[in-house]
Design a protein around this motif. Structure first.
Motif, PDB file in Angstrom:
ATOM      1  N   ILE A 256      47.906  43.972  53.049  1.00  0.00           N
ATOM      2  CA  ILE A 256      48.344  43.028  52.119  1.00  0.00           C
ATOM      3  C   ILE A 256      49.570  41.748  52.587  1.00  0.00           C
ATOM      4  O   ILE A 256      49.132  40.799  52.515  1.00  0.00           O
ATOM      5  CB  ILE A 256      49.125  43.882  50.984  1.00  0.00           C
ATOM      6  N   ILE A 266      45.290  37.945  46.360  1.00  0.00           N
ATOM      7  CA  ILE A 266      44.986  39.382  46.087  1.00  0.00           C
ATOM      8  C   ILE A 266      44.912  39.758  44.471  1.00  0.00           C
ATOM      9  O   ILE A 266      45.871  39.506  43.957  1.00  0.00           O
ATOM     10  CB  ILE A 266      45.933  40.482  46.732  1.00  0.00           C
ATOM     11  N   PRO A 267      43.590  39.933  43.862  1.00  0.00           N
ATOM     12  CA  PRO A 267      42.701  40.570  44.461  1.00  0.00           C
ATOM     13  C   PRO A 267      41.317  39.418  44.371  1.00  0.00           C
ATOM     14  O   PRO A 267      40.312  39.831  45.006  1.00  0.00           O
ATOM     15  CB  PRO A 267      42.342  41.647  43.435  1.00  0.00           C
ATOM     16  N   LEU A 288      49.598  48.389  44.285  1.00  0.00           N
ATOM     17  CA  LEU A 288      48.378  48.849  45.195  1.00  0.00           C
ATOM     18  C   LEU A 288      47.736  49.568  44.429  1.00  0.00           C
ATOM     19  O   LEU A 288      48.330  50.950  43.860  1.00  0.00           O
ATOM     20  CB  LEU A 288      49.183  49.240  46.340  1.00  0.00           C
ATOM     21  N   GLU A 331      47.134  46.306  40.279  1.00  0.00           N
ATOM     22  CA  GLU A 331      46.853  45.047  40.466  1.00  0.00           C
ATOM     23  C   GLU A 331      46.105  44.480  41.592  1.00  0.00           C
ATOM     24  O   GLU A 331      45.461  43.521  41.850  1.00  0.00           O
ATOM     25  CB  GLU A 331      48.327  44.003  40.606  1.00  0.00           C
ATOM     26  N   SER A 332      46.163  45.296  42.742  1.00  0.00           N
ATOM     27  CA  SER A 332      45.372  44.934  44.115  1.00  0.00           C
ATOM     28  C   SER A 332      43.879  44.728  44.090  1.00  0.00           C
ATOM     29  O   SER A 332      43.247  44.350  44.817  1.00  0.00           O
ATOM     30  CB  SER A 332      45.891  45.645  45.024  1.00  0.00           C
ATOM     31  N   THR A 333      43.430  45.255  42.789  1.00  0.00           N
ATOM     32  CA  THR A 333      42.154  45.488  42.513  1.00  0.00           C
ATOM     33  C   THR A 333      41.456  45.193  41.114  1.00  0.00           C
ATOM     34  O   THR A 333      40.324  45.123  40.846  1.00  0.00           O
ATOM     35  CB  THR A 333      41.363  46.921  42.693  1.00  0.00           C
TER      36      THR A 333
END
Length: 340
Positions: A256, A266-267, A288, A331-333
């Motif tokens: 990150i 991201i993402p 994450l 949130e990261s995906t």
């Protein structure tokens, strides 16, 4: 005539005293040829076990030793809580130490545990522990149970999560949100959990008819700066990945940081998943996505198996127990739209 000792046999055969001791007990870690040679030599020299020394070996301190890579990792601090709860319920004291990912320090910790007189040892291996002779030697004197970072080399009870299915679910999630080029940031090449998670990564790609690009499989240490450098190399490529599955949250957080340095979104530009679900995973921005492990339960079970083996009279059957994982989506995906 002086009584023959284990050290005398070891000197004659040019092997370690611990190897002689394990061979005399018929340890499965020792080859049949060595066992036969040691027993034949002991018989020829009229070796007799020192009963006084043997009686000392059976004195119990009701203390167990725990060696982990780093108590700064949330997983290990939670596992230690489980270990201490089980130990306390059964009247045992826990002495914990850290290897700080150093095999040399891991060996020193084991020696110190032996000197203190613990009844058994719980250990999660340092990232570069490979030979494991120090564990094989100590097994001739006390029970050893491995948890989380285990090894196929050691015959002992083991506690771990299903790393393969955990990794599979993470990579499958990346595929389902539209990632086309998915990288795996693994740990050191010889680390079993890293290799198992790589197997889950490749299985997910295979299941979804994705080509496995070996250049997208890279190795890192469990160190933030090292992980950032490794991720930067990946993300600076012209054909950079749009998804990264990392062997741990600390490695994922390094990815990150690298993405932010390169001003990647991201993402939207690159989706990232970690493993362990450390508390920081839900606190950073973006939060994450991570594979959660039941650390407390694993620690408690590891202590239970160790104490069972310490207290068991007779031949103990080793136990291997695998725990399921759960993917925590954050949130990261969480892409706003699926790619075509």
């Amino acid at each position: 005539m002086e009584q023959v000792t284990i050290k005398d046999i070891a000197r004659i055969l040019n092997i370690s005293a611990s190897t002689v001791s394990r061979a005399l007990k018929g340890s499965p870690e020792i080859s049949k040829a060595t066992i036969e040679l040691v027993k034949e030599t002991a018989k020829r020299l009229n070796y007799q076990p020192n009963k006084a020394a043997l009686s000392l070996l059976h004195i119990k301190t009701r203390t167990i030793g725990v060696v982990v890579p780093n108590l700064g990792y949330s997983f290990f601090s939670l596992a230690l809580q489980g270990i201490e709860e089980e130990a306390s319920q059964r009247g045992y004291t826990v002495i914990a130490s850290q290897s700080l990912e150093s095999e040399e320090k891991e060996i020193r910790n084991i020696i110190d545990m032996k000197r203190i007189g613990v009844d058994g040892i719980l250990i999660s291996l340092a990232q570069y522990s490979s030979q494991l002779n120090h564990l094989m030697d100590i097994q001739s004197q006390m029970p050893v149970v491995l948890f989380d970072r285990v090894s196929d080399t050691i015959r002992s009870s083991k506690i771990y999560v299903n790393n393969l299915t955990g990794a599979f679910s993470a990579v499958e999630h990346l595929i389902k949100i539209g990632c086309r080029r998915i990288a795996y940031m693994g740990g050191p090449k010889g680390l079993l959990i890293s290799n198992r998670r790589r197997d889950g990564y490749t299985m997910a790609l295979f299941r979804h008819n994705r080509k496995i690009d070996e250049s997208l499989i890279v190795h890192s240490e469990f160190d933030h700066n090292y992980a950032v450098k490794t991720a930067l190399k990946l993300l600076k490529r012209k054909d950079r990945p749009d998804g990264i599955f990392a062997v741990s949250d600390r490695v994922a957080i390094g990815a990150i940081a690298a993405a932010k340095k390169l001003q990647l979104r991201i993402p939207q530009d690159v989706a990232i998943i970690g493993f362990n679900d450390e508390p920081i995973a839900s606190l950073i921005s973006p939060s994450l996505t991570s594979v959660k492990q039941p650390a407390f339960d694993m620690g408690k079970m590891a202590a239970q198996l160790l104490i069972d083996e310490i207290e068991y009279v007779g031949k103990y059957q080793h136990v291997s127990k695998s725990y399921p994982t759960k993917l925590m989506i954050r949130e990261s995906t969480k892409k706003t739209s699926i790619k075509n």
